[in-house]
Scaffold this motif. Structure first.
Motif, PDB file in Angstrom:
ATOM      1  N   SER A   1      45.612  45.964  29.804  1.00 26.23           N
ATOM      2  CA  SER A   1      45.213  44.581  29.901  1.00 26.23           C
ATOM      3  C   SER A   1      46.221  43.461  29.933  1.00 26.23           C
ATOM      4  O   SER A   1      46.221  42.536  30.603  1.00 26.23           O
ATOM      5  CB  SER A   1      43.946  44.084  28.998  1.00 26.23           C
TER       6      SER A   1
ATOM      7  N   ARG B   1      41.506  49.223  26.650  1.00 27.28           N
ATOM      8  CA  ARG B   1      41.449  47.952  26.638  1.00 27.28           C
ATOM      9  C   ARG B   1      41.852  46.927  25.567  1.00 27.28           C
ATOM     10  O   ARG B   1      42.057  45.876  25.661  1.00 27.28           O
ATOM     11  CB  ARG B   1      39.864  47.428  27.074  1.00 27.28           C
TER      12      ARG B   1
ATOM     13  N   GLU C   1      37.687  42.178  30.392  1.00 25.41           N
ATOM     14  CA  GLU C   1      37.239  43.205  31.377  1.00 25.41           C
ATOM     15  C   GLU C   1      37.849  43.137  32.882  1.00 25.41           C
ATOM     16  O   GLU C   1      38.250  44.159  33.266  1.00 25.41           O
ATOM     17  CB  GLU C   1      35.591  43.184  31.718  1.00 25.41           C
TER      18      GLU C   1
ATOM     19  N   GLU D   1      40.178  45.980  34.682  1.00 27.61           N
ATOM     20  CA  GLU D   1      39.936  46.916  35.662  1.00 27.61           C
ATOM     21  C   GLU D   1      40.890  46.742  36.923  1.00 27.61           C
ATOM     22  O   GLU D   1      41.040  47.795  37.745  1.00 27.61           O
ATOM     23  CB  GLU D   1      38.253  45.935  36.216  1.00 27.61           C
TER      24      GLU D   1
ATOM     25  N   SER E   1      33.208  52.426  30.056  1.00 31.37           N
ATOM     26  CA  SER E   1      34.529  52.885  30.200  1.00 31.37           C
ATOM     27  C   SER E   1      34.397  54.120  30.514  1.00 31.37           C
ATOM     28  O   SER E   1      35.312  54.951  31.018  1.00 31.37           O
ATOM     29  CB  SER E   1      35.035  52.740  28.860  1.00 31.37           C
TER      30      SER E   1
END
Length: 349
Positions: A87, A115, A133, A137, A188
């Motif tokens: 991330s 994450r 999130e 992604e 996940s």
């Protein structure tokens, strides 16, 4: 997964060690990790992985650099990450770092993407936690594309677009082994299956068997997504010593203050001795003599249909001699005993 192919590895978070009661410097700890990876290879372990953290006492903030140093000191052992916080990393830079590591190590690089449970990297690199999130992604989609496609055109909301981009040095065809680290989120698990990526379960407390449903979900989701069966691994904490008593008392001495501090920070239970003993008996602490630890790993491997088990062996201020002995015993005694036990009653992946 056959018993012969079952993999055992080590995870480090670069936690500062002690030597004769003296706390090692950050630089000494970094050099110690290179020595410990060399030791892990010499006793036959399969993988040595380093995390990514930005907390006091942790020295794993430049993981690809550290793994490259380890690559030059070893020949066989595979080199990976306990977790890479995708991330707050740029997928293009990450590709370059790990394609270079893979070249330097002659094809031994791999990566676990997560994450982040510790979120210090978000303010450090200027990211907003409200995008938690979406960041993962989109960046996962780009990182997988960069590995699998020769030339990438991509656009999203978290970085500038790419147009017909081909990166160098090139990774091997299809990219390096890329696992998705999961701490408990079913979403996940499904995401890992959607991309056809291996699953690494981070189990640091409670009964490991409670993750059996996650494994079932993952295998169903792989099938529904049209992907072949992928490996499932587990990351857990522990220590191997010559006797159960030595391991239990040594780990308690250094584990208790670390978990007490985390309990204060995050608001979960404080680690009293009774809870500790429950974790030893039924939970996710793999602490004991080689036979005790081997039996617990083998049972968990059967229950969760694992292909790999990684022991997170370092914890704040654990003496370097205890770390070294744990590595030696894991490779020379635990690993062959686990494979022997699994050969008698194999997993069914």
């Amino acid at each position: 997964m056959t018993a012969e192919r079952f993999e055992l590895g080590l995870n480090s978070f670069g936690e500062v060690a002690t030597d004769g009661g003296r706390i090692l410097s950050d630089a000494e700890t970094v050099r110690l990790l290179v020595d410990e990876a060399r030791l892990a290879e010499s006793v036959g372990l399969d993988v040595f992985s380093v995390g990514e953290h930005y907390r006091e006492g942790h020295n794993d903030s430049a993981t690809p650099v550290l793994l490259a140093a380890i690559a030059t000191a070893t020949e066989r052992i595979r080199l990976g990450t306990s977790v890479t916080v995708l991330s707050t990393n740029d997928p293009v830079r990450l590709y370059h770092e790990f394609s270079t590591l893979d070249a330097v190590s002659n094809g031994r690089a791999q990566i676990v993407l997560g994450r982040a449970s510790a979120t210090e990297s978000f303010p450090l690199f200027g990211y907003d936690l409200t995008d938690y999130e979406r960041l993962f992604e989109e960046k996962l989609d780009l990182f997988v594309r960069l590995q699998r496609d020769e030339e990438v055109t991509w656009s999203g909301t978290v970085r500038t677009p790419l147009v017909a981009q081909r990166l160098h040095p090139r990774m091997r065809t299809g990219g390096i082994p890329t696992w998705i680290g999961v701490g408990g989120s079913p979403h996940s698990v499904v995401r890992a299956a959607r991309y056809g990526l291996p699953l690494m379960l981070a189990i640091i407390g409670g009964r490991p068997q409670r993750f059996a449903g996650h494994v079932e979900l993952y295998l169903r989701a792989l099938e529904q997504s049209g992907h072949p069966v992928q490996p499932v691994g587990q990351h857990s904490l522990g220590l191997v010593a010559d006797t159960d008593e030595e391991a239990v008392e040594t780990w308690w001495r250094y584990w208790q203050p670390v978990v007490a501090a985390l309990a204060e920070e995050r608001g979960f239970y404080k680690p009293d001795r009774a809870r500790y003993e429950v974790e030893l008996d039924q939970g996710a602490l793999f602490v004991g003599s080689p036979e005790t630890v081997a039996r617990k790993i083998a049972k968990t491997a059967r229950d969760l249909r694992l292909s790999r088990f990684d022991l997170k062996y370092d914890i704040m201020h654990l003496p370097r001699e205890a770390r070294a002995r744990s590595i030696e015993l894991l490779g020379s005694e635990v690993a062959p005993r686990v494979r022997e036990l699994l050969a008698k009653e194999p997993t069914h992946v």
